[in-house]
Design a protein around this motif. Structure first.
Motif, mmCIF file in Angstrom:
data_model
loop_
_atom_site.group_PDB
_atom_site.id
_atom_site.type_symbol
_atom_site.label_atom_id
_atom_site.label_comp_id
_atom_site.label_asym_id
_atom_site.label_seq_id
_atom_site.Cartn_x
_atom_site.Cartn_y
_atom_site.Cartn_z
ATOM 1 N N THR A 94 6.875 2.946 -3.062
ATOM 2 C CA THR A 94 8.032 3.605 -2.451
ATOM 3 C C THR A 94 7.839 3.752 -0.943
ATOM 4 O OG1 THR A 94 8.259 4.833 -4.500
ATOM 5 C CG2 THR A 94 9.543 5.593 -2.639
ATOM 6 N N ALA A 95 6.613 4.144 -0.533
ATOM 7 C CA ALA A 95 6.358 4.299 0.905
ATOM 8 C C ALA A 95 6.514 2.968 1.620
ATOM 9 C CB ALA A 95 4.959 4.862 1.123
ATOM 10 N N LEU A 96 5.997 1.891 1.014
ATOM 11 C CA LEU A 96 6.107 0.567 1.640
ATOM 12 C C LEU A 96 7.574 0.161 1.755
ATOM 13 C CD1 LEU A 96 4.454 -1.761 2.713
ATOM 14 C CD2 LEU A 96 4.454 -2.753 0.454
ATOM 15 N N ALA A 97 8.349 0.403 0.683
ATOM 16 C CA ALA A 97 9.773 0.041 0.711
ATOM 17 C C ALA A 97 10.511 0.829 1.780
ATOM 18 C CB ALA A 97 10.391 0.296 -0.662
ATOM 19 N N LEU A 98 10.161 2.118 1.925
ATOM 20 C CA LEU A 98 10.806 2.932 2.963
ATOM 21 C C LEU A 98 10.511 2.392 4.354
ATOM 22 C CD1 LEU A 98 10.413 6.626 1.830
ATOM 23 C CD2 LEU A 98 12.506 5.425 2.328
ATOM 24 N N SER A 99 9.273 1.929 4.562
ATOM 25 C CA SER A 99 8.937 1.399 5.886
ATOM 26 C C SER A 99 9.742 0.124 6.150
ATOM 27 C CB SER A 99 7.442 1.137 5.996
ATOM 28 O OG SER A 99 7.096 -0.020 5.282
ATOM 29 N N ILE A 100 9.929 -0.703 5.109
ATOM 30 C CA ILE A 100 10.727 -1.924 5.298
ATOM 31 C C ILE A 100 12.178 -1.548 5.604
ATOM 32 C CG2 ILE A 100 11.605 -3.968 4.125
ATOM 33 C CD1 ILE A 100 8.931 -4.113 2.680
ATOM 34 N N ILE A 101 12.670 -0.486 4.940
ATOM 35 C CA ILE A 101 14.038 -0.040 5.212
ATOM 36 C C ILE A 101 14.167 0.432 6.655
ATOM 37 C CG2 ILE A 101 15.729 1.753 4.635
ATOM 38 C CD1 ILE A 101 14.875 1.494 1.765
#
Lengths: 121, 230
Positions: A94-101
């Motif tokens: 989730t943290a990685l996806a948020l950074s990509i967002i």
């Protein structure tokens, strides 16, 4: 006992359905990620439910009675160990996806998937 | 509107199929043989009272090493994706400074939260909890400080060093097991009396390493996110 299946499996199916609906309908990237997290929660709940056994307690053998007959008194520990792993991985993903967002917002100025032209094909 | 209706239809169909499948799985009855084996032999084999911990750290220790690696990769990936991303229109955003209550309370709570995290991962073989929840609690202490003190930061150098040392400790304990007991991550310490703090062989050692690793990793991750949003 049918009501266990209805309530506990039903809850994970309902969570999964809500998450899938969010992914299909919502246009905001963060809401889509929330839907993914809901689906993850549904899967974890389902795994925990599979391991449950009527009338038994947590697999922590902290007293003599439990130590004497562990498998007669405690629930299945394997799904719990698996879910412990899955939760941690879920947080990281989730943290990685948020950074990509955040990156997408920087380059496109929007979080709406309909307005991000490069995604169209 | 039509899109939403189709999505709803699809979701309902999938939910029905899932329910039909799950209806065949009995609820509340023992299903796996391996779970029974772990319960019956766990305390005798490894000395840990918490069977879930014994499974995570020793029976499936290699899997946990891989999981820690995935966590490390995700944290590093986040740092890489966010590198160079800085808020440009800093003046536009209104910032409310944290209140006095918040600043005072977090200063008071910070050491206690870290102590509680350490308690959770040291008692991982006795109580529910262990390295992963303990590490997350420690990271939440840092999060409180990040929220309340604008200038306060966790230096990246120190989080990286702690993380690397903890990861190396994990692998070195595994290698000692390979040398002494004959296989990777094998228990080589005395098992002790089940239920005591000093029992269960290498489980507390490994969980302490994991606690430090997860705590410093998540702190670094929060620090990365914070640098880009403020």
């Amino acid at each position: 006992m049918i009501y266990g299946q209805v309530i506990f499996y039903g809850a994970s199916v309902a969570l999964f359905a809500i998450g899938l609906y969010a992914i299909l309908v919502k246009r905001n990237l963060i809401k889509i990620l929330l839907g993914l997290s809901l689906i993850e929660g549904a899967v974890n709940l389902f795994l925990i439910n599979i391991g449950y056994i009527w009338g038994k307690t947590a697999p922590i053998l902290s007293n003599k009675e439990l130590l004497a007959h562990p498998s007669a008194k405690a629930v299945d520990p394997v799904p719990q160990a698996l879910v412990l792993t899955a939760i941690v991985i879920g947080v990281a993903v989730t943290a990685l996806a948020l950074s990509i967002i955040m990156r997408i917002y920087e380059t496109h100025g929007t979080l709406n998937v309909d307005k991000i032209k490069e995604l169209r094909w | 509107m039509i899109k939403k209706a189709f999505a709803l239809l699809l979701v309902v169909i999938i939910a029905i199929f899932l329910s039909v499948t799950f209806a065949k799985i009995p609820f509340g009855y023992p299903k796996t043989v391996v779970g029974k084996y772990y319960l019956d032999h766990g305390v005798k084999d490894l000395g840990g009272v918490n069977i879930v911990t014994s499974i995570v750290v020793l029976y499936r220790g290699f899997d946990t090493l891989g999981e820690v690696t995935v966590l490390f990769l995700a944290a590093t990936g986040l740092g890489m994706v966010l590198a160079g991303l800085r808020e440009k229109d800093e003046k536009k955003r209104k910032k409310t400074p944290p209140s006095l209550i918040m600043r005072t309370e977090t200063k008071l709570l910070f050491p206690m939260t870290i102590l509680f995290g350490a308690y959770i991962f040291i008692h991982g073989h006795l109580t529910p909890g262990g390295g992963f929840p303990g590490g997350v609690v420690i990271a939440s202490a840092f999060l409180l400080m990040f929220l309340s003190h604008k200038k306060w930061e966790a230096k990246e150098k120190y989080t990286k060093i702690t993380e690397a040392l903890a990861g190396m400790t994990y692998v070195v304990i595994g290698l000692i097991g390979l040398y002494v007991a004959g296989s990777f991550l094998e228990n080589f310490l005395p098992k002790g009396v089940p239920g005591n703090l000093f029992s269960a062989g290498i489980i507390p050692l490994i969980y302490t390493a994991i606690g430090f690793k997860v705590g410093s990793e998540l702190t670094g991750l929060l620090q990365n996110l914070r640098e880009t949003t403020e």
